[in-house]
Each structure stands twice: as structure tokens, then as C-alpha cells.
Design an enzyme around this catalytic site. Structure first.
Site, mmCIF file in Angstrom:
data_model
loop_
_atom_site.group_PDB
_atom_site.id
_atom_site.type_symbol
_atom_site.label_atom_id
_atom_site.label_comp_id
_atom_site.label_asym_id
_atom_site.label_seq_id
_atom_site.Cartn_x
_atom_site.Cartn_y
_atom_site.Cartn_z
ATOM 1 C CB SER A 56 -36.033 -44.575 -45.527
ATOM 2 O OG SER A 56 -34.918 -44.158 -44.747
ATOM 3 C CG ASP A 93 -38.740 -44.505 -49.713
ATOM 4 O OD1 ASP A 93 -39.530 -45.054 -50.493
ATOM 5 O OD2 ASP A 93 -37.505 -44.454 -49.902
ATOM 6 C CG HIS A 189 -33.951 -49.926 -53.549
ATOM 7 N ND1 HIS A 189 -34.905 -50.910 -53.568
ATOM 8 C CD2 HIS A 189 -34.626 -48.755 -53.446
ATOM 9 C CE1 HIS A 189 -36.103 -50.356 -53.469
ATOM 10 N NE2 HIS A 189 -35.972 -49.050 -53.401
ATOM 11 C CG HIS A 232 -39.530 -47.751 -55.043
ATOM 12 N ND1 HIS A 232 -39.253 -47.440 -53.745
ATOM 13 C CD2 HIS A 232 -40.857 -47.541 -55.214
ATOM 14 C CE1 HIS A 232 -40.373 -47.067 -53.136
ATOM 15 N NE2 HIS A 232 -41.360 -47.126 -54.007
HETATM 16 P P1 13P Z 1 -32.049 -45.507 -55.661
HETATM 17 O O1 13P Z 1 -31.230 -46.321 -54.705
HETATM 18 O O2 13P Z 1 -31.925 -46.003 -57.046
HETATM 19 O O3 13P Z 1 -31.762 -44.044 -55.567
HETATM 20 O O4 13P Z 1 -33.595 -45.711 -55.259
HETATM 21 C C1 13P Z 1 -34.164 -44.971 -54.209
HETATM 22 C C2 13P Z 1 -35.502 -45.483 -53.827
HETATM 23 O O5 13P Z 1 -36.144 -46.262 -54.505
HETATM 24 C C3 13P Z 1 -36.054 -44.992 -52.558
HETATM 25 O O6 13P Z 1 -37.250 -45.614 -52.242
HETATM 26 O O1 G3H Z 2 -35.196 -47.374 -50.818
HETATM 27 C C1 G3H Z 2 -34.340 -47.072 -50.013
HETATM 28 C C2 G3H Z 2 -33.923 -45.642 -49.849
HETATM 29 O O2 G3H Z 2 -32.820 -45.374 -50.664
HETATM 30 C C3 G3H Z 2 -33.691 -45.317 -48.412
HETATM 31 O O3 G3H Z 2 -32.508 -45.840 -47.946
HETATM 32 O O4 G3H Z 2 -33.179 -46.954 -45.807
HETATM 33 O O5 G3H Z 2 -30.794 -46.308 -46.266
HETATM 34 O O6 G3H Z 2 -32.511 -44.557 -45.780
HETATM 35 P P1 G3H Z 2 -32.233 -45.937 -46.354
HETATM 36 ZN ZN ZN Z 3 -37.373 -47.654 -52.855
#
Ligand code: 13P
Ligand code: G3H
Ligand code: ZN
Length: 330
Positions: A56, A93, A189, A232
């Protein structure tokens, strides 16, 4: 500029075609540190699964872009050293701007997501198309998103789910030229995917979430047959991990995820990439809390990160074998 092929990486196009035909999904596991990367690669090598390493924008800042490039190259060599060359994708991501996608492509990413899902439709189309035009010059694959997931995506959070409108997908895919499409059918998420009042509660207090909207997924599949779909927010938030965390001093309340049988059903459909981050965070945290509670005099990070890495690897193997169905597909 370094091209991803120089790092030994692949883009996701061929992997998705095989996954579509084979009725399984490629794991997309987020990482931002060494132990997570070691766990992902060793789990995927042992199960002979292809993998998408996801970063990310927050993770990129945390880990440093230069180190990430070398870590990805190292991951390819590490898999080779472990005895099996698996296809590895390095994916951005939730990219939120053209500039971020471009910068990732220039530093060796083989795939990017441009997440314009919070924008008005036409602006989402415009931004996504711009990223696709740039990325395709370098054979980098692009994921777009239609519909909004509830929960937190980096700094953007949404209280409510806006399901993907099936009537928009054909137009979006043809106007933008994306290689895959993330959709919203009820996943979300984080570790609290639903409010308790949206769930039913079993006698022993376990929350059962509302089912995913497979009707929307089917409608989307009808409109763009054979097109790669991404889910996701697909962590299952295992009850035993939440219990371990809370038993050793944690305070996770009303945590609830997506049941694994629903993800397996999705993986057998046009869904060919499933994103999992939170479950890995839970597995690491549970192992570290337990270890430190049982060994209060210990202060060598390797002593608690080692078991955390092992727990993470087991979790990933379980996902690959029992949920995504990608074992043996590398
Ligand atoms: P989770 O928070 O369900 O693990 O999803 C992760 C995600 O979609 C990252 O892009
Ligand atoms: O979709 C989100 C992912 O879980 C990444 O999370 O932005 O905290 O790294 P983050
Ligand atoms: Zn995501």
C-alpha cells in the site's frame, strides 16, 4: 527507471487467465517488513502457489521504496534458493494518484491498482485510463475499482458500502482498458467488517456476518464474461486469533470477517485475485502477544518475531490450500 523483468518479476495477466480457467484465485498478500515477506515466499514455495506481493502507499512509505525494490528482487532469489521458482507479482495496492502509480512502475512494480472508486464515475474513468495508458507501455498490469467498500483504505474511510453497479462495469472496462476490476459485493477492510447489529450472534457469542452479494457478482460476470475480478477486504478474522489476542491483553471488540466458504465460492468464479492483509496482522499480533506474555524477560526481537513469522506462514499456507485453491498452480 528499472523494469520489473530486471527484478525477475511477472505481471498478473497470464496468472489471471490461468486462474479464471482453473477456478481458483491468486493470493494477494500485503507486506511491509522482512518477516512478512519471508513468510509469504516460503508459504508459496512450499505450496507451489503463484503470489501477488502487495504494497500500500502507507507500506511503501514505511518500508522505503529503494529497499522494497531490493526486497522484491530478493524474494525472487529467495524462492529460487528454497527450491522452486514461483511467479511473483509486485503490486501497488490502492494507488490514489497517477504520480504514485508512475513512480511505482519506475521502481520495478509489475502491477498497479488505481483506486478511483471514491471519485465520481467519469473522473474515475479518466484517471484510470491515464494510468492504463502509461502502464501498458511497460507491460505493467492495472487494476481499477468500481463501488466502495466500507472500512478503511489507507487514509480514506467509508462508513457505508456502495455495491458495484453491474450496469457500469462494461462501460468502465472498455473505456479504461484495465486488466482487472475490483468490485464491492459486501467485503470490507480491516478486522471489524460489519457492525454487530448487521450480524447474527451464536449462543457462544460468535458474530455471523451477512452473506456476500453473489447475485451482484453473477450479474457482473454476465456483463463482462471471462474478465478478471478482484476481491478486497477478504480477511476472515479467525475467532481463535482474536481470542488469543484478547487473552493476552489485547482489546479487539466485535471483530468479524468474511467466512472462508464464501471466499472459496468466489475463488471458483471470475474472482481471480483475493486480497488478505488483516488476517496476517492478527496472526502476527497473536503470536507476539502470546510469546511476550509467556516470556516476559525476553527482549531479543528475533525470539518473538520468529514465532510470529511461523504463525504467518501457516496462515498463508492454509489460505492457499483451503480457501484460494492456488496450491500447485505455480
Ligand atoms: P483485509 O483488511 O480484509 O485483509 O483486506 C485487505 C485488502 O483489501 C488490501 O487491499
Ligand atoms: O486495503 C488496505 C490494506 O490493508 C493496506 O493497509 O494502508 O494500513 O497499509 P495500510
Ligand atoms: Zn483493499
Amino acid at each position: 527507471m528499472i523494469h520489473y523483468k530486471e527484478l525477475g518479476l511477472v505481471n498478473s495477466k497470464e496468472l489471471f487467465q490461468k486462474a479464471l480457467k482453473g477456478g481458483y484465485a491468486i493470493p494477494a498478500f500485503n507486506f511491509n517488513n522482512l518477516e512478512q515477506l519471508q513468510a509469504i515466499i516460503s508459504a508459496c514455495v512450499e505450496t507451489k502457489s503463484p503470489v501477488i506481493l502487495q504494497v500500500s502507499s502507507g507500506a511503501r512509505k514505511y518500508a522505503n521504496q529503494t529497499l522494497l525494490k531490493h526486497l522484491a528482487k530478493g524474494a525472487v532469489e529467495y524462492a529460487h534458493e528454497l527450491g522452486y521458482d514461483i511467479p511473483i507479482v509486485l503490486h501497488l495496492d490502492h494507488g490514489d494518484s497517477f504520480e504514485l502509480c508512475k513512480s511505482c512502475i519506475e521502481s520495478g512494480f509489475s502491477s498497479v491498482m488505481i483506486d478511483g472508486s471514491h471519485l465520481p464515475y467519469e473522473q474515475n474513468v479518466e484517471l484510470t485510463r491515464k494510468v492504463v495508458e502509461y502502464a501498458h507501455q511497460f507491460d505493467v498490469s492495472v487494476e481499477g475499482e468500481l463501488g466502495v467498500l466500507a472500512g478503511i483504505e489507507d487514509d480514506v474511510s467509508s462508513e457505508v458500502t456502495h455495491y458495484t453497479k453491474p450496469e457500469e462495469v462494461e462501460d468502465f472496462v472498455s473505456k479504461t482498458g484495465v486488466d482487472s476490476l475490483a468490485i464491492s459485493i459486501g467485503t470490507s477492510h480491516g478486522a471489524n467488517k460489519f457492525k454487530p447489529e448487521q450480524c447474527t450472534r451464536t449462543e457462544d457469542g460468535i458474530l455471523i456476518p451477512p452473506p456476500l452479494r453473489f447475485d451482484i457478482l453473477e450479474e457482473i460476470e454476465k456483463r463482462i464474461p471471462g474478465f478478471p475480478i478482484v476481491l478486497h477486504g477478504a480477511s476472515s478474522v479467525p475467532v481463535e486469533l482474536v481470542r488469543t489476542i484478547n487473552n493476552y491483553g489485547g482489546k479487539l471488540k466485535d471483530a468479524v470477517g468474511i467466512p472462508e466458504d464464501q471466499l472459496r465460492r468466489a475463488a471458483a468464479s471470475a474472482v481471480c485475485k483475493i486480497n488478505i492483509d488483516s488476517d496476517g496482522r492478527l496472526a502476527m499480533t497473536a503470536a507476539i502477544r502470546k510469546y511476550l506474555a509467556e516470556n516476559p524477560a525476553e527482549f531479543d526481537p528475533r525470539k518473538y518475531l520468529g514465532p510470529a513469522r511461523e504463525a504467518l506462514k501457516e496462515l498463508y499456507k492454509h489460505k492457499i490450500i483451503n480457501v484460494l485453491g492456488s496450491a500447485g498452480k505455480a
